[in-house]
Design a protein around this motif. Structure first.
Motif, PDB file in Angstrom:
ATOM      1  N   LYS A   1      43.394  49.987  32.990  1.00 50.61           N
ATOM      2  CA  LYS A   1      43.582  49.218  34.224  1.00 50.61           C
ATOM      3  C   LYS A   1      45.046  49.218  34.638  1.00 50.61           C
ATOM      4  O   LYS A   1      45.942  49.460  33.824  1.00 50.61           O
ATOM      5  CB  LYS A   1      43.109  47.777  34.023  1.00 50.61           C
TER       6      LYS A   1
ATOM      7  N   LYS B   1      39.658  33.440  28.595  1.00 50.94           N
ATOM      8  CA  LYS B   1      38.412  34.185  28.745  1.00 50.94           C
ATOM      9  C   LYS B   1      38.595  35.571  28.126  1.00 50.94           C
ATOM     10  O   LYS B   1      39.720  36.073  28.053  1.00 50.94           O
ATOM     11  CB  LYS B   1      38.068  34.334  30.226  1.00 50.94           C
TER      12      LYS B   1
ATOM     13  N   SER C   1      43.365  35.278  39.452  1.00 50.91           N
ATOM     14  CA  SER C   1      42.494  35.214  38.278  1.00 50.91           C
ATOM     15  C   SER C   1      42.946  34.179  37.243  1.00 50.91           C
ATOM     16  O   SER C   1      42.182  33.857  36.332  1.00 50.91           O
ATOM     17  CB  SER C   1      42.408  36.591  37.613  1.00 50.91           C
TER      18      SER C   1
ATOM     19  N   SER D   1      45.496  45.833  30.779  1.00 50.87           N
ATOM     20  CA  SER D   1      44.407  46.157  29.855  1.00 50.87           C
ATOM     21  C   SER D   1      44.213  47.667  29.847  1.00 50.87           C
ATOM     22  O   SER D   1      44.567  48.338  30.819  1.00 50.87           O
ATOM     23  CB  SER D   1      43.113  45.469  30.295  1.00 50.87           C
TER      24      SER D   1
ATOM     25  N   GLU E   1      38.186  38.325  29.417  1.00 49.22           N
ATOM     26  CA  GLU E   1      38.858  39.201  30.381  1.00 49.22           C
ATOM     27  C   GLU E   1      40.361  38.966  30.473  1.00 49.22           C
ATOM     28  O   GLU E   1      41.064  39.700  31.168  1.00 49.22           O
ATOM     29  CB  GLU E   1      38.223  39.066  31.777  1.00 49.22           C
ATOM     30  N   ASP E   2      40.877  37.953  29.795  1.00 52.47           N
ATOM     31  CA  ASP E   2      42.324  37.752  29.706  1.00 52.47           C
ATOM     32  C   ASP E   2      42.950  38.645  28.633  1.00 52.47           C
ATOM     33  O   ASP E   2      44.180  38.695  28.511  1.00 52.47           O
ATOM     34  CB  ASP E   2      42.646  36.292  29.383  1.00 52.47           C
TER      35      ASP E   2
END
Length: 127
Positions: A43, A87, A63, A40, A89-90
């Protein structure tokens, strides 16, 4: 060195599913351990899943355990990542990686251990 090409990324809603594919060139597909990583913006690259040469051993990042499944089809020179329960966050660019080293759980999550990488496919999870 094997050439890798990912596909299947796109937009999905939270709770939805997507299946990523990665096709490998060449005739030595069965000699490679294969993995998926993701990154991401801002990150570090994160380990998602890996599968051994024989397809019987797998490993997953914490995760995604219980939500994602990695598999391989030697007849199609393809590795898959089935993603469920997505999600926000994926959201990331997902990369396929390959290496001819033996499959050891202790190092399959280390991106530095893989010599071949695809260009990545973007997965966005949003309403």
């Amino acid at each position: 060195q094997v050439q890798l090409a990912e596909s299947g990324g796109g937009l999905a809603q939270p709770g939805g599913s997507l299946r990523l594919s990665c096709v490998a060139s060449g005739s030595a597909f069965s000699t490679y351990r294969l993995a998926w990583f993701r990154q991401s913006p801002g990150k570090e690259r994160e380990f998602v899943a890996a599968i051994a040469q024989n397809g019987r051993l797998t490993s997953y990042g914490d995760s995604v355990k219980g939500r994602f499944t990695i598999s391989r089809d030697s007849g199609k020179n393809t590795v898959y990542l089935q993603m469920s329960g997505l999600k926000p966050e994926d959201t990331a660019v997902y990369y396929c990686a390959a290496d001819s080293a033996a499959f050891f759980v202790r190092d399959v999550g280390d991106a530095n251990k893989y010599r071949s990488w695809g260009q990545g496919t973007l997965v966005t999870v949003s309403e």
